[in-house]
Design an enzyme around this catalytic site. Structure first.
Site, short mmCIF file in Angstrom:
data_model
loop_
_atom_site.label_atom_id
_atom_site.label_comp_id
_atom_site.label_asym_id
_atom_site.label_seq_id
_atom_site.Cartn_x
_atom_site.Cartn_y
_atom_site.Cartn_z
N ASP A 214 0.81 -1.22 0.00
CA ASP A 214 0.00 0.00 0.00
C ASP A 214 0.85 1.27 0.00
O ASP A 214 0.30 2.37 -0.04
CB ASP A 214 -0.93 -0.01 1.24
CG ASP A 214 -1.96 1.10 1.22
OD1 ASP A 214 -2.46 1.42 0.13
OD2 ASP A 214 -2.26 1.66 2.29
N SER A 239 -6.57 5.40 0.02
CA SER A 239 -6.90 4.09 -0.55
C SER A 239 -8.39 3.82 -0.37
O SER A 239 -8.96 4.10 0.68
CB SER A 239 -6.09 2.99 0.15
OG SER A 239 -4.71 3.23 0.04
N GLN A 289 -5.26 -1.86 -6.78
CA GLN A 289 -5.80 -0.91 -5.81
C GLN A 289 -6.42 0.27 -6.52
O GLN A 289 -5.88 0.75 -7.52
CB GLN A 289 -4.70 -0.41 -4.86
CG GLN A 289 -5.21 0.56 -3.80
CD GLN A 289 -4.08 1.11 -2.93
OE1 GLN A 289 -3.41 2.06 -3.31
NE2 GLN A 289 -3.85 0.48 -1.81
#
Length: 299
Positions: A214, A239, A289
């Site tokens: 991430d 995110s 993502q």
């Protein structure tokens, strides 16, 4: 006097959740670069919680997650695990992370017993030797003047201290001055230290890579638009959801190449796609993502 804790030891402690009940775990939090809990931390802790309810001979092969609310770094996080399915080959778990009585994160994870089958993979892209690239400790001071707040460089260094992360090309906060660029980014990474003893577990290696996944995946979105990102202050982002597939065994304390690209951005959202390879060319994980990527309104 006791020795000071290394950043990796502190991260491993963060992933060592307290078991409150059979399927309920409690994790500590810490602030990231922005004043909320780092999404990779919540994802990694949730995977730890799920994995602790699954037999050791069934490693995680996929996860799908949604970030629902910003996490409060000053409060613990409760992780509740639902044992959705225990099949002959696959095990499925659902995890909800809660703070202040509200869900902040939702994860579904699947685990699989070892099995033989068809096999192929895409070839590893070319990349320089990671040892030839500057470390974060060397890179950040060079560009500290670009950050919106002088303390951001320090907070970014602290947030990434447990990981040896090396950009193949300039990071977006440095590349923005050169204008728009191809929406691709590569980083090499490994933990800043070796996992050994009781902590040398496949689940923990998987959770550590989940944590790192991430950190940089939306970089390629920023590069496509000549933006430096949240640390520079020309983009506001977070995110939204995160998915990973784990293909082959790996170690988080050995060099891994994270090859990233962005196929699209629209509607205040940007999509990142990543592939993670070992140094000897094995494709070990795939990542997708989507994040909120918004340009601040001028006052």
């Amino acid at each position: 006097m006791s020795e000071s804790r290394t950043p990796l030891a502190e991260l491993l402690d963060l992933l060592d959740l307290e078991r409150v009940e059979r399927d309920v775990f409690r994790g500590a939090s810490r602030c990231a670069v922005v004043p909320r809990v780092f999404g990779g931390q919540v994802a990694a802790q949730a995977l730890v919680a799920a994995g602790r309810t699954v037999p050791d001979d069934r490693p995680a092969h996929s996860l799908h997650a949604y970030f629902l609310r910003p996490g409060d770094p000053g409060a613990p996080i409760l992780y509740t695990v639902d044992r959705i399915r225990d099949g002959r080959s696959f095990t499925t778990r659902r995890v909800v992370a809660v703070q202040h009585g509200q869900p902040i994160f939702h994860l579904s994870a699947s685990f699989q017993a070892a099995e033989e089958g068809l096999e192929h993979q895409e070839p590893m892209p070319s990349a320089p030797d990671p040892r030839s690239l500057p470390t974060s400790e060397e890179l950040l001071p060079r560009h500290a003047h670009l950050f919106s707040d002088p303390s951001v460089a320090r907070r970014l260094a602290e947030a990434r201290a447990a990981v040896d992360l090396r950009y193949v090309n300039e990071p977006p906060y440095a590349a923005a001055a050169g204008g728009k660029r191809e929406p691709r980014s590569q980083v090499w990474f490994r933990t800043n230290g070796t996992l050994d003893g009781e902590r040398d577990q496949p689940l923990l290696h998987t959770c550590l890579v989940t944590y790192v996944s991430d950190m940089t995946l939306l970089d390629s979105v920023l590069l496509a638009h000549g933006r430096g990102g949240w640390v520079v202050g020309d983009v506001v982002g977070a995110s939204l959801d995160h998915a990973m597939w784990f293909h082959r065994p790996f170690r988080a304390d050995e060099w891994l190449l994270y090859d990233q690209q962005s196929p699209t951005a629209q509607g205040g959202r940007g999509l990142g796609h990543g592939r993670i390879f070992t140094a000897d060319g094995r494709l070990v994980a795939s990542v997708i993502q989507e994040g909120a990527v918004r340009v601040p309104r001028s006052r």
